[in-house]
Design an enzyme around this catalytic site. Structure first.
Site, PDB file in Angstrom:
ATOM      1  N   HIS A  80       5.864  -3.782   5.085  1.00  0.00           N
ATOM      2  CA  HIS A  80       6.764  -2.720   4.616  1.00  0.00           C
ATOM      3  C   HIS A  80       8.153  -3.034   5.179  1.00  0.00           C
ATOM      4  O   HIS A  80       8.275  -3.632   6.252  1.00  0.00           O
ATOM      5  CB  HIS A  80       6.231  -1.397   5.179  1.00  0.00           C
ATOM      6  CG  HIS A  80       6.948  -0.176   4.720  1.00  0.00           C
ATOM      7  ND1 HIS A  80       8.129   0.236   5.274  1.00  0.00           N
ATOM      8  CD2 HIS A  80       6.628   0.750   3.776  1.00  0.00           C
ATOM      9  CE1 HIS A  80       8.510   1.359   4.689  1.00  0.00           C
ATOM     10  NE2 HIS A  80       7.626   1.699   3.774  1.00  0.00           N
ATOM     11  N   ASP A  92       1.661  -2.468  13.088  1.00  0.00           N
ATOM     12  CA  ASP A  92       2.106  -1.338  12.290  1.00  0.00           C
ATOM     13  C   ASP A  92       0.842  -0.653  11.759  1.00  0.00           C
ATOM     14  O   ASP A  92       0.204  -1.152  10.819  1.00  0.00           O
ATOM     15  CB  ASP A  92       2.990  -1.848  11.142  1.00  0.00           C
ATOM     16  CG  ASP A  92       3.420  -0.718  10.213  1.00  0.00           C
ATOM     17  OD1 ASP A  92       2.931   0.414  10.382  1.00  0.00           O
ATOM     18  OD2 ASP A  92       4.238  -0.997   9.316  1.00  0.00           O
ATOM     19  N   GLN A 103      -0.611   2.768   8.042  1.00  0.00           N
ATOM     20  CA  GLN A 103      -1.594   2.965   6.961  1.00  0.00           C
ATOM     21  C   GLN A 103      -3.035   2.865   7.439  1.00  0.00           C
ATOM     22  O   GLN A 103      -3.952   3.008   6.627  1.00  0.00           O
ATOM     23  CB  GLN A 103      -1.372   1.946   5.833  1.00  0.00           C
ATOM     24  CG  GLN A 103      -0.051   2.065   5.121  1.00  0.00           C
ATOM     25  CD  GLN A 103       0.087   3.332   4.271  1.00  0.00           C
ATOM     26  OE1 GLN A 103      -0.863   4.097   4.074  1.00  0.00           O
ATOM     27  NE2 GLN A 103       1.282   3.577   3.776  1.00  0.00           N
ATOM     28  N   LYS A 125       1.735  10.714   7.880  1.00  0.00           N
ATOM     29  CA  LYS A 125       0.716  10.059   7.043  1.00  0.00           C
ATOM     30  C   LYS A 125      -0.691  10.404   7.519  1.00  0.00           C
ATOM     31  O   LYS A 125      -1.662  10.072   6.853  1.00  0.00           O
ATOM     32  CB  LYS A 125       0.911   8.549   7.074  1.00  0.00           C
ATOM     33  CG  LYS A 125       2.171   8.088   6.348  1.00  0.00           C
ATOM     34  CD  LYS A 125       2.156   6.585   6.162  1.00  0.00           C
ATOM     35  CE  LYS A 125       3.524   5.985   6.018  1.00  0.00           C
ATOM     36  NZ  LYS A 125       4.119   6.183   4.706  1.00  0.00           N
ATOM     37  N   CYS A 140       8.762   0.053  -0.976  1.00  0.00           N
ATOM     38  CA  CYS A 140       9.445  -0.447   0.231  1.00  0.00           C
ATOM     39  C   CYS A 140       8.824  -1.766   0.690  1.00  0.00           C
ATOM     40  O   CYS A 140       8.647  -1.996   1.899  1.00  0.00           O
ATOM     41  CB  CYS A 140       9.426   0.561   1.361  1.00  0.00           C
ATOM     42  SG  CYS A 140      10.241   2.091   0.935  1.00  0.00           S
TER      43      CYS A 140
END
Ligand code: 7TS
Length: 414
Positions: free
Chosen positions: A128, A205, A208, A231, A371
């Site tokens: 991303h 990261d 997600q 999220k 993104c």
């Protein structure tokens, strides 16, 4: 191989989410955009309400009851989230605004003083922009090299490419756990071990992954990891940076001002202890409290069951979508290595048109580059339509999506 059985009945979960009770364009709302942001259960919304109504005060400075209660609730949330990701110490968690800010904190406070001109920062082709642009800027500032682990046609990282990538002097690997476009779950444990064996630190990261599967930072052995609260059913404007204690201790603060100091003189100051050294100014207390409650909510659902439910939805959706003529699905088809994100293109109908028609049916999906423009370039498309799931989604939602796509095709006479 993980068990695919749905171990829990998630049929009633939708009732916990007030927004999912409304209609859109006269239709039952089918929310398929969790990868952009998740909806919030009553318990999270109520916790914020309760804080503002009955306990509101600034934290870490009052000697009166309200401030003590607010401080306790704020710090309790840190402990809840530390337990959620199995961090060894709660002081290894810094509250930030979102995953993006956590990554920037590492870029400014760690990378700029630990990476040199001839070193390499390594990322992947599926990042991303949040985990790409900060490294472009850092590499430009330091004059260091920026390189990428490549992906294959299936949307998986090419593990054979690690040898080439790590033949350079890699100081940091910045890598996503799950791709927000392809849904690919990267085999992090293996990659982190490889990076450590080659002297690199690893930033994960987890924007997600944290909301969708069990996460254990000690087992992964990552050096840094970032999460976005919004999220994972928490409020927006709150996120978490996890960092190994020994690294955080040696880092300079990212932002300077109140709360992050121990002692200030006119020309000099000493920094506060961890984690407050990194939390300048009045923090997002209500956000942190809401995120703590969200992590409890997910824990109570059981993250293994959450993963099993979403995995079965991915499998079902890929099977059903493949029944539509002229559909291209991006990313791995194997639900073993795929999270609840399905990006696709329908013939040559622009994804914005697809999303607009779906909206008339009450179906919310995201269309665009998500993104991740370099990934779009790699896939040879300018945009995709993306459906993404969480525990409040069901097969009924996917059936609605498939019907909506059939309608879209008819409208465009395909
Ligand atoms: N990393 C990944 C993998 C993401 O998917 C996102 C947001 C971020 C970082 C940034 O999170 P933020 O909370 O700091 O903004 N992804 C998306 C998306 O896919 N659609 O909208 C936001």
């Amino acid at each position: 191989m993980e068990s695919i059985a749905i171990t829990k009945d998630f049929g009633k979960v939708r009732d916990d989410f007030p927004v999912l009770q409304r209609t859109v364009n006269g239709k039952r709302l089918v929310y398929l955009d969790t990868a952009a942001t998740s909806q919030k259960p009553n318990i999270v919304i109520d916790s914020i309400n309760e804080y503002y109504r009955n306990h509101y005060a600034n934290v870490h400075r009052g000697l009166y009851a309200l401030s003590v209660e607010a401080t306790e609730a704020y710090e309790e949330s840190r402990t809840k989230i530390a337990n959620f990701i199995n961090a060894k110490n709660a002081d290894e968690l810094v509250f930030v605004r979102n995953a993006t800010e956590g990554i920037n904190l590492v870029a400014y406070s760690w990378a700029r003083s630990n990476i040199e001109k001839n070193d390499t920062i390594l990322a992947t082709e599926m990042e991303h922009h949040s985990n790409l642009v900060p490294w472009q800027q850092t590499a430009k500032f330091l004059g260091s090299d920026l390189d990428f682990i490549k992906i294959d046609e299936d949307g998986q990282l090419i593990l054979d490419d690690l040898e080439r990538a790590f033949s350079k002097k890699v100081k940091l690997l910045a890598i996503t756990h799950v791709s927000n476009v392809l849904g690919t779950i990267n085999p992090l444990k293996k990659i982190i071990k490889y990076a450590h064996d080659h002297g690199a630190r690893v930033l994960v990261d987890a924007a997600q992954s944290a909301p969708h599967m069990p996460l254990d930072v000690q087992d992964l052995d990552c050096d840094f990891l970032v999460i976005s609260g919004h999220k994972m059913m928490g409020p927006d404007g709150i996120g978490v940076l996890y960092g190994k204690r020994e690294l955080l201790l040696k880092m300079d603060p990212f932002l300077f001002g109140g709360d992050m100091i121990k002692e200030v003189h006119l020309r000099d100051a000493r920094w506060n202890d961890l984690p407050w050294k990194f939390e300048a100014g009045t923090p997002n207390v209500s956000g942190a409290i809401g995120l703590g409650v969200a992590s409890d909510y997910l824990r109570d659902l059981d993250m293994k069951a959450v993963r099993a439910h979403e995995r079965s939805l991915v499998e079902y959706s890929i099977n059903e979508l493949l029944g539509i003529d002229d559909i291209t699905i991006f990313g791995p088809k194997d639900s073993d290595i795929r999270c609840g994100v399905v990006s696709f293109n329908l013939d040559d109908i622009h994804p914005h048109d697809v999303a607009s028609v779906l909206d008339t049916e009450g179906i919310a999906v995201r269309a665009g580059h998500h993104c991740a423009q370099p990934l779009m370039e790699r896939l040879g498309v300018s945009a995709t339509t993306r459906a993404s799931f969480h525990v409040y989604n069901s097969r009924e939602d996917i059936d609605s999506l498939v019907e909506g796509l059939q309608k879209t095709k008819k409208m465009f006479k395909k």
